[in-house]
Design an enzyme around this catalytic site. Sequence first.
Site, PDB file in Angstrom:
ATOM      1  N   LYS A 172       0.848  -1.206   0.000  1.00  0.00           N
ATOM      2  CA  LYS A 172       0.000   0.000   0.000  1.00  0.00           C
ATOM      3  C   LYS A 172       0.880   1.250   0.000  1.00  0.00           C
ATOM      4  O   LYS A 172       0.675   2.172  -0.786  1.00  0.00           O
ATOM      5  CB  LYS A 172      -0.879  -0.016   1.237  1.00  0.00           C
ATOM      6  CG  LYS A 172      -1.476   1.319   1.640  1.00  0.00           C
ATOM      7  CD  LYS A 172      -2.377   1.244   2.838  1.00  0.00           C
ATOM      8  CE  LYS A 172      -1.694   1.446   4.139  1.00  0.00           C
ATOM      9  NZ  LYS A 172      -1.455   2.820   4.559  1.00  0.00           N
ATOM     10  N   ASN A 173       1.888   1.251   0.884  1.00  0.00           N
ATOM     11  CA  ASN A 173       2.682   2.469   1.069  1.00  0.00           C
ATOM     12  C   ASN A 173       3.712   2.691  -0.036  1.00  0.00           C
ATOM     13  O   ASN A 173       4.449   3.676  -0.005  1.00  0.00           O
ATOM     14  CB  ASN A 173       3.339   2.474   2.445  1.00  0.00           C
ATOM     15  CG  ASN A 173       2.293   2.630   3.551  1.00  0.00           C
ATOM     16  OD1 ASN A 173       1.133   2.930   3.268  1.00  0.00           O
ATOM     17  ND2 ASN A 173       2.682   2.380   4.782  1.00  0.00           N
ATOM     18  N   ARG A 176      -4.298  10.203   4.997  1.00  0.00           N
ATOM     19  CA  ARG A 176      -3.275  11.227   5.159  1.00  0.00           C
ATOM     20  C   ARG A 176      -2.306  11.264   3.993  1.00  0.00           C
ATOM     21  O   ARG A 176      -1.721  12.299   3.687  1.00  0.00           O
ATOM     22  CB  ARG A 176      -2.483  10.967   6.430  1.00  0.00           C
ATOM     23  CG  ARG A 176      -3.235  10.937   7.689  1.00  0.00           C
ATOM     24  CD  ARG A 176      -2.294  10.666   8.781  1.00  0.00           C
ATOM     25  NE  ARG A 176      -0.969  11.076   8.394  1.00  0.00           N
ATOM     26  CZ  ARG A 176      -0.569  12.349   8.298  1.00  0.00           C
ATOM     27  NH1 ARG A 176      -1.442  13.288   8.549  1.00  0.00           N
ATOM     28  NH2 ARG A 176       0.645  12.651   7.940  1.00  0.00           N
ATOM     29  N   CYS A 213      -4.683  11.808  13.422  1.00  0.00           N
ATOM     30  CA  CYS A 213      -5.444  10.560  13.315  1.00  0.00           C
ATOM     31  C   CYS A 213      -5.262   9.848  14.660  1.00  0.00           C
ATOM     32  O   CYS A 213      -4.648  10.376  15.586  1.00  0.00           O
ATOM     33  CB  CYS A 213      -4.930   9.714  12.163  1.00  0.00           C
ATOM     34  SG  CYS A 213      -3.307   9.070  12.477  1.00  0.00           S
ATOM     35  N   ARG A 272       0.420  13.880  13.516  1.00  0.00           N
ATOM     36  CA  ARG A 272       0.796  13.714  12.109  1.00  0.00           C
ATOM     37  C   ARG A 272       1.023  15.053  11.391  1.00  0.00           C
ATOM     38  O   ARG A 272       0.376  15.365  10.402  1.00  0.00           O
ATOM     39  CB  ARG A 272      -0.247  12.876  11.366  1.00  0.00           C
ATOM     40  CG  ARG A 272      -0.686  11.612  12.048  1.00  0.00           C
ATOM     41  CD  ARG A 272       0.409  10.564  12.184  1.00  0.00           C
ATOM     42  NE  ARG A 272       0.879  10.045  10.933  1.00  0.00           N
ATOM     43  CZ  ARG A 272       0.294   9.030  10.280  1.00  0.00           C
ATOM     44  NH1 ARG A 272      -0.792   8.490  10.766  1.00  0.00           N
ATOM     45  NH2 ARG A 272       0.799   8.590   9.146  1.00  0.00           N
ATOM     46  N   PRO A 273       1.898  15.904  11.889  1.00  0.00           N
ATOM     47  CA  PRO A 273       2.130  17.196  11.228  1.00  0.00           C
ATOM     48  C   PRO A 273       2.794  17.017   9.851  1.00  0.00           C
ATOM     49  O   PRO A 273       3.328  15.952   9.560  1.00  0.00           O
ATOM     50  CB  PRO A 273       3.091  17.897  12.185  1.00  0.00           C
ATOM     51  CG  PRO A 273       3.778  16.807  12.899  1.00  0.00           C
ATOM     52  CD  PRO A 273       2.783  15.687  13.030  1.00  0.00           C
ATOM     53  N   ASP A 293       4.956   0.178  12.247  1.00  0.00           N
ATOM     54  CA  ASP A 293       3.738  -0.461  11.729  1.00  0.00           C
ATOM     55  C   ASP A 293       3.632  -1.921  12.134  1.00  0.00           C
ATOM     56  O   ASP A 293       2.629  -2.563  11.844  1.00  0.00           O
ATOM     57  CB  ASP A 293       3.694  -0.362  10.195  1.00  0.00           C
ATOM     58  CG  ASP A 293       3.522   1.061   9.751  1.00  0.00           C
ATOM     59  OD1 ASP A 293       3.700   1.325   8.549  1.00  0.00           O
ATOM     60  OD2 ASP A 293       3.241   1.923  10.599  1.00  0.00           O
ATOM     61  N   ARG A 319      -8.309  -0.751   5.099  1.00  0.00           N
ATOM     62  CA  ARG A 319      -7.457   0.269   4.485  1.00  0.00           C
ATOM     63  C   ARG A 319      -6.115  -0.315   4.077  1.00  0.00           C
ATOM     64  O   ARG A 319      -5.477   0.173   3.144  1.00  0.00           O
ATOM     65  CB  ARG A 319      -7.222   1.418   5.481  1.00  0.00           C
ATOM     66  CG  ARG A 319      -8.425   2.278   5.762  1.00  0.00           C
ATOM     67  CD  ARG A 319      -8.039   3.483   6.587  1.00  0.00           C
ATOM     68  NE  ARG A 319      -6.868   4.100   6.003  1.00  0.00           N
ATOM     69  CZ  ARG A 319      -5.960   4.784   6.715  1.00  0.00           C
ATOM     70  NH1 ARG A 319      -6.099   4.915   8.017  1.00  0.00           N
ATOM     71  NH2 ARG A 319      -4.923   5.339   6.135  1.00  0.00           N
TER      72      ARG A 319
HETATM   73  C1  EPZ Z   1       4.381   6.682   6.701  1.00  0.00           C
HETATM   74  O1  EPZ Z   1       3.586   7.667   7.317  1.00  0.00           O
HETATM   75  C2  EPZ Z   1       3.477   5.481   6.515  1.00  0.00           C
HETATM   76  N1  EPZ Z   1       2.364   5.842   5.633  1.00  0.00           N
HETATM   77  C3  EPZ Z   1       2.964   5.030   7.878  1.00  0.00           C
HETATM   78  O2  EPZ Z   1       2.198   3.870   7.667  1.00  0.00           O
HETATM   79  C4  EPZ Z   1       4.154   4.680   8.770  1.00  0.00           C
HETATM   80  O3  EPZ Z   1       3.698   4.328  10.051  1.00  0.00           O
HETATM   81  C5  EPZ Z   1       5.087   5.904   8.869  1.00  0.00           C
HETATM   82  O4  EPZ Z   1       5.488   6.319   7.549  1.00  0.00           O
HETATM   83  C6  EPZ Z   1       6.340   5.614   9.679  1.00  0.00           C
HETATM   84  O5  EPZ Z   1       7.033   4.564   9.110  1.00  0.00           O
HETATM   85  C7  EPZ Z   1       2.595   5.924   4.308  1.00  0.00           C
HETATM   86  O6  EPZ Z   1       3.689   5.705   3.813  1.00  0.00           O
HETATM   87  C8  EPZ Z   1       1.403   6.269   3.451  1.00  0.00           C
HETATM   88  P1  EPZ Z   1       6.314   9.920   8.927  1.00  0.00           P
HETATM   89  P2  EPZ Z   1       4.116   9.188   7.400  1.00  0.00           P
HETATM   90  O7  EPZ Z   1       6.203  11.229   8.230  1.00  0.00           O
HETATM   91  O8  EPZ Z   1       5.001   9.485   6.266  1.00  0.00           O
HETATM   92  C9  EPZ Z   1       6.854  13.157  12.285  1.00  0.00           C
HETATM   93  C10 EPZ Z   1       0.380   2.485   7.908  1.00  0.00           C
HETATM   94  O9  EPZ Z   1       0.088   1.847   8.908  1.00  0.00           O
HETATM   95  N2  EPZ Z   1       6.686  14.181  11.231  1.00  0.00           N
HETATM   96  O10 EPZ Z   1       7.433   8.995   8.552  1.00  0.00           O
HETATM   97  O11 EPZ Z   1       2.934  10.063   7.637  1.00  0.00           O
HETATM   98  C11 EPZ Z   1       5.577  12.373  12.549  1.00  0.00           C
HETATM   99  O12 EPZ Z   1       4.747  13.063  13.445  1.00  0.00           O
HETATM  100  C12 EPZ Z   1       0.819   3.927   8.034  1.00  0.00           C
HETATM  101  O13 EPZ Z   1       0.410   2.034   6.735  1.00  0.00           O
HETATM  102  C13 EPZ Z   1       6.824  15.518  11.566  1.00  0.00           C
HETATM  103  O14 EPZ Z   1       7.045  15.871  12.730  1.00  0.00           O
HETATM  104  O15 EPZ Z   1       4.964   9.132   8.732  1.00  0.00           O
HETATM  105  C14 EPZ Z   1       6.110  11.091  13.126  1.00  0.00           C
HETATM  106  O16 EPZ Z   1       6.350  11.272  14.497  1.00  0.00           O
HETATM  107  C15 EPZ Z   1       0.528   4.434   9.413  1.00  0.00           C
HETATM  108  N3  EPZ Z   1       6.675  16.460  10.588  1.00  0.00           N
HETATM  109  C16 EPZ Z   1       7.440  10.899  12.406  1.00  0.00           C
HETATM  110  O17 EPZ Z   1       7.770  12.167  11.833  1.00  0.00           O
HETATM  111  C17 EPZ Z   1       6.416  16.127   9.278  1.00  0.00           C
HETATM  112  O18 EPZ Z   1       6.320  17.029   8.423  1.00  0.00           O
HETATM  113  C18 EPZ Z   1       7.416   9.876  11.299  1.00  0.00           C
HETATM  114  O19 EPZ Z   1       6.296  10.168  10.492  1.00  0.00           O
HETATM  115  C19 EPZ Z   1       6.276  14.756   8.963  1.00  0.00           C
HETATM  116  C20 EPZ Z   1       6.422  13.796   9.951  1.00  0.00           C
END
Ligand code: EPZ
Length: 418
Positions: free
Chosen positions: A22-23, A93, A117, A122-123, A305, A397
Site C-alpha cells: 500500500k505504502n 493522510r 489521526c 501527524r504534522p 507499523d 485500508r
Molecule cells: C508513513 O507515514 C506510513 N504511511 C505510515 O504507515 C508509517 O507508520 C510511517 O510512515 C512511519 O514509518 C505511508 O507511507 C502512506 P512519517 P508518514 O512522516 O510518512 C513526524 C500504515 O500503517 N513528522 O514517517 O505520515 C511524525 O509526526 C501507516 O500504513 C513531523 O514531525 O509518517 C512522526 O512522528 C501508518 N513532521 C514521524 O515524523 C512532518 O512534516 C514519522 O512520520 C512529517 C512527519
Amino acid sequence: MDKIIIQGGARLVGEVQTSGAKNAVLPLMAASLLVDGWTTITNVPGLKDIETFKKLLKHLGSEVEEVEGGVLKIRTASVTTPDAPYELVKTMRAAILVLGPLVARFKKARVSLPGGCAIGARPVNIHLAGLQKMGAEVGIEGGYVNVSAERLKGARIYMDTRTVTGTENLLLAAVYADGQTILENAALEPEVVCLADALNRMGAHITGAGTETITIEGVKELKAVQTAVIPDRIEAGTFMVASAMARGNVLIKDCPLDNLHAVAVKLREAGATVEQEAGGVRVIGDWPIRSVDVKTLPHPGFPTDMQAQIMAMMCISSGLSVITETIFENRFMHVSELKRMGADISIDGRSAVVKGARRLSGAPLMATDLRASASLILAGLVAEGLTEVSRIYHLDRGYERIEHKLKALGANIKRVKE
Ligand code: EPZ
C-alpha cells in the site's frame, strides 16, 4: 459496518501470498501527476486507501482505469482543480503526496491539511518547510495549505525528523526543480526506494535513495512508465507474527525478508524459526513464546507499523517484555482492547510493559486504527473462545482480504455484516 468473528485456537498451516505494498502504491499514484502519458502500476492490492487515492486523482482531473485485477492506469493531461478536499484527505493522510507533484508540474496546489489521526498529530511541517526552501510560497488558510511556485529551484534540505511521506513529497517536487536538490536525514524505507527507482525510469536523475542523503538533479521532462509494486513488508510481517504466535508452519510467498530483518531477529529471539525458502519465507512457531523487548525506529529499525502486532504476540509470551514506540505519540490504542482479553499491559509514557499471560480470552473488541486492528485479529487467533472485532473498515485500508488469507491457513474466522 462489517465485523470479523474468530474462534481461537487453530494452528496456522499452509501458504499465503503477500500482496503489493500500500505504502509503495500511493506515492507511485502521486508520481503519475508528473507526466502527460499513461502511467501503469501493476501488483496493486485491492485496498480502501487506493480507492480513495483514485477518487482524489479523478477529482484533480486525471483519467484512472483499472485495467484488470491489480493493474492501474492513470493519465493526467491537465489538472482542472489542483485541490485536494478535506473529505478525501481526512480519511487518508497520504493525500498530502499530491502536493509535491502538483506544484512541480502545475505550479500550484491547494491541499487540505490532513489533520491528526488515532495514532498521533501527524504534522506536515517538514513537507512544507522543504517546499519553501525550494522557493515555493506556502500559506495556510481555513485548514488548507496553498502552495505555489513559478518554478521550484534546487535546494539543500535537512529534514528534522526521518519522514517517509515527507521524503517522498520532496522527491516528487525536486525532479522538475531548477538545479540540484539534496535531501538530508531522508527516510530509508523500501517504499522510498521503489518511488525513486520509478522516477529514474521516468527520466529523473536521483541518487542515494535508501540512504539518509538523496540527491536529485532537476530535469525538464519525464515520461510515463510501468512499475510493478514491491511486496507489502508490513502485511508479510503481520503473517510472520501470526504463524509465530499461533504455533504455525506457514510459507509467506514473496515475503521481502531483507526489508524485515529487524522483525525476523525479534521473532527468532522469541523462539520462532524464520527461514528463507524458494519463493518465500517459512515461519514456524510453537509455545512457549519467549518474551523480547522491542523499540520501534525508522527503517531499518523495527517498524512502528509492526509494533501492535508484536505486542499481541508478547501478550502470550512466558515473561516480561518492554515495547517502546518512538515514532508516534499515541500508538498504543490497541492496549486497552488487548487488556479486555486478559492481557497484562501497563503503559509508562512511550513504553508498554507486557507481562505474558497463559492464554487470552475472546471478547468483543473495537478497532481504532489500521495496525491496531491487525493486532486484535492476531490476538483472537490464539484466544480461548470467540472474539469479535468491529469497525474493521480500519483493517480494510491496509489488508487485502485478510480473513480469506487466514481462513486458507486454517483459522476459524469470518466476516459478517454488523
Ligand atoms: C508513513 O507515514 C506510513 N504511511 C505510515 O504507515 C508509517 O507508520 C510511517 O510512515 C512511519 O514509518 C505511508 O507511507 C502512506 P512519517 P508518514 O512522516 O510518512 C513526524 C500504515 O500503517 N513528522 O514517517 O505520515 C511524525 O509526526 C501507516 O500504513 C513531523 O514531525 O509518517 C512522526 O512522528 C501508518 N513532521 C514521524 O515524523 C512532518 O512534516 C514519522 O512520520 C512529517 C512527519
